[in-house]
Scaffold this motif. Structure first.
Motif, PDB file in Angstrom:
ATOM      1  N   GLY A  16       1.053  -1.393  -0.007  1.00 53.44           N
ATOM      2  CA  GLY A  16       0.493  -0.297   0.135  1.00 53.44           C
ATOM      3  C   GLY A  16       0.358   1.193  -0.108  1.00 53.44           C
ATOM      4  O   GLY A  16       2.197   0.906  -0.109  1.00 53.44           O
ATOM      5  N   SER A  17       0.520   1.958   0.158  1.00 56.23           N
ATOM      6  CA  SER A  17       0.731   3.012  -0.054  1.00 56.23           C
ATOM      7  C   SER A  17      -0.054   4.523   1.336  1.00 56.23           C
ATOM      8  O   SER A  17      -0.756   4.240   1.648  1.00 56.23           O
ATOM      9  CB  SER A  17       0.852   4.440  -1.931  1.00 56.23           C
ATOM     10  N   PRO A  85       6.816  -4.649   5.605  1.00 56.05           N
ATOM     11  CA  PRO A  85       6.964  -4.172   6.957  1.00 56.05           C
ATOM     12  C   PRO A  85       8.011  -3.598   7.210  1.00 56.05           C
ATOM     13  O   PRO A  85       8.080  -3.088   8.278  1.00 56.05           O
ATOM     14  CB  PRO A  85       6.816  -6.441   7.326  1.00 56.05           C
ATOM     15  N   GLU A  86       8.752  -3.910   6.887  1.00 56.87           N
ATOM     16  CA  GLU A  86      10.637  -3.445   7.077  1.00 56.87           C
ATOM     17  C   GLU A  86      10.336  -1.880   7.535  1.00 56.87           C
ATOM     18  O   GLU A  86      11.170  -1.360   7.792  1.00 56.87           O
ATOM     19  CB  GLU A  86      11.432  -3.904   6.805  1.00 56.87           C
ATOM     20  N   GLN A 121       3.974   7.313  13.921  1.00 55.96           N
ATOM     21  CA  GLN A 121       4.312   5.863  13.831  1.00 55.96           C
ATOM     22  C   GLN A 121       3.445   5.527  11.640  1.00 55.96           C
ATOM     23  O   GLN A 121       2.611   5.891  11.057  1.00 55.96           O
ATOM     24  CB  GLN A 121       3.436   5.745  14.206  1.00 55.96           C
ATOM     25  N   VAL A 122       4.574   4.892  11.261  1.00 58.52           N
ATOM     26  CA  VAL A 122       3.828   4.230  10.667  1.00 58.52           C
ATOM     27  C   VAL A 122       3.662   2.282  10.267  1.00 58.52           C
ATOM     28  O   VAL A 122       5.096   1.994  10.712  1.00 58.52           O
ATOM     29  CB  VAL A 122       4.618   4.311   8.966  1.00 58.52           C
ATOM     30  N   THR A 123       3.161   1.636   9.832  1.00 59.35           N
ATOM     31  CA  THR A 123       3.106   0.345  10.224  1.00 59.35           C
ATOM     32  C   THR A 123       2.640  -0.585   9.482  1.00 59.35           C
ATOM     33  O   THR A 123       0.924   0.032   8.810  1.00 59.35           O
ATOM     34  CB  THR A 123       1.901   0.218  11.426  1.00 59.35           C
ATOM     35  N   VAL A 124       3.512  -1.028   9.313  1.00 60.38           N
ATOM     36  CA  VAL A 124       3.040  -2.037   7.404  1.00 60.38           C
ATOM     37  C   VAL A 124       2.921  -3.552   8.280  1.00 60.38           C
ATOM     38  O   VAL A 124       3.923  -4.306   8.231  1.00 60.38           O
ATOM     39  CB  VAL A 124       4.294  -2.087   6.433  1.00 60.38           C
ATOM     40  N   SER A 125       1.438  -3.594   7.690  1.00 63.08           N
ATOM     41  CA  SER A 125       1.210  -4.928   8.433  1.00 63.08           C
ATOM     42  C   SER A 125       1.405  -6.303   6.909  1.00 63.08           C
ATOM     43  O   SER A 125       1.300  -6.112   5.914  1.00 63.08           O
ATOM     44  CB  SER A 125      -0.079  -5.015   8.397  1.00 63.08           C
ATOM     45  N   SER A 126       1.536  -7.108   6.790  1.00 67.56           N
ATOM     46  CA  SER A 126       1.925  -8.416   6.092  1.00 67.56           C
ATOM     47  C   SER A 126       1.351  -8.669   5.661  1.00 67.56           C
ATOM     48  O   SER A 126      -0.059  -8.829   6.494  1.00 67.56           O
ATOM     49  CB  SER A 126       3.041  -8.904   6.739  1.00 67.56           C
TER      50      SER A 126
END
Length: 126
Positions: A16-17, A85-86, A121-126
């Motif tokens: 996503g973006s 995610p990283e 905060q930026v959270t990227v879920s897998s």
């Protein structure tokens, strides 16, 4: 004293973006984005000069992240595409209000900035 106000963080799925914004209350000569995980050093992401809009990016985000600026609004944006995610971290906006060195070269070191935002905060879920 220049104040920096960040916005735009959140939760997104991998691929996503998100777009982060950073509004400065005064004159700056270079603005940058950094990120930090707990227990790790603050990491350079990218920067842009106010003169000519020259940019620089970390290898880890090249081709996925884009920095742009609106001089009239004293605002810098970080467009983040194909998030992984990283990429999860607290993202900080930084600015240098002192004209020093080569004003056409984006600054990559945290020591080149004298103003910092509160972080988002930026959270990227897998």
């Amino acid at each position: 004293q220049v104040q920096l106000v960040e916005s735009g963080g959140g939760l997104v799925r991998a691929g996503g973006s998100l777009r982060l914004s950073c509004a400065a209350s005064g004159r700056t000569y270079v603005m940058g984005w950094f990120r930090q995980d707990p227990g790790r050093e603050r990491e350079f992401i990218g920067a842009i000069t106010w003169s000519r809009g020259n940019t620089a990016y970390a290898d880890s985000v090249k081709g996925r992240f884009t920095i742009s600026r609106d001089n009239a609004e004293n605002t810098v944006y970080l467009q983040m595409n194909n998030l992984k995610p990283e990429d999860t971290a607290v993202y900080y906006c930084a600015a240098d209000s002192t004209p020093r060195g080569n004003l056409y070269v984006p600054v990559k070191s945290i020591y080149g900035y004298n103003h910092w935002g509160q972080g988002t905060q930026v959270t990227v879920s897998s």
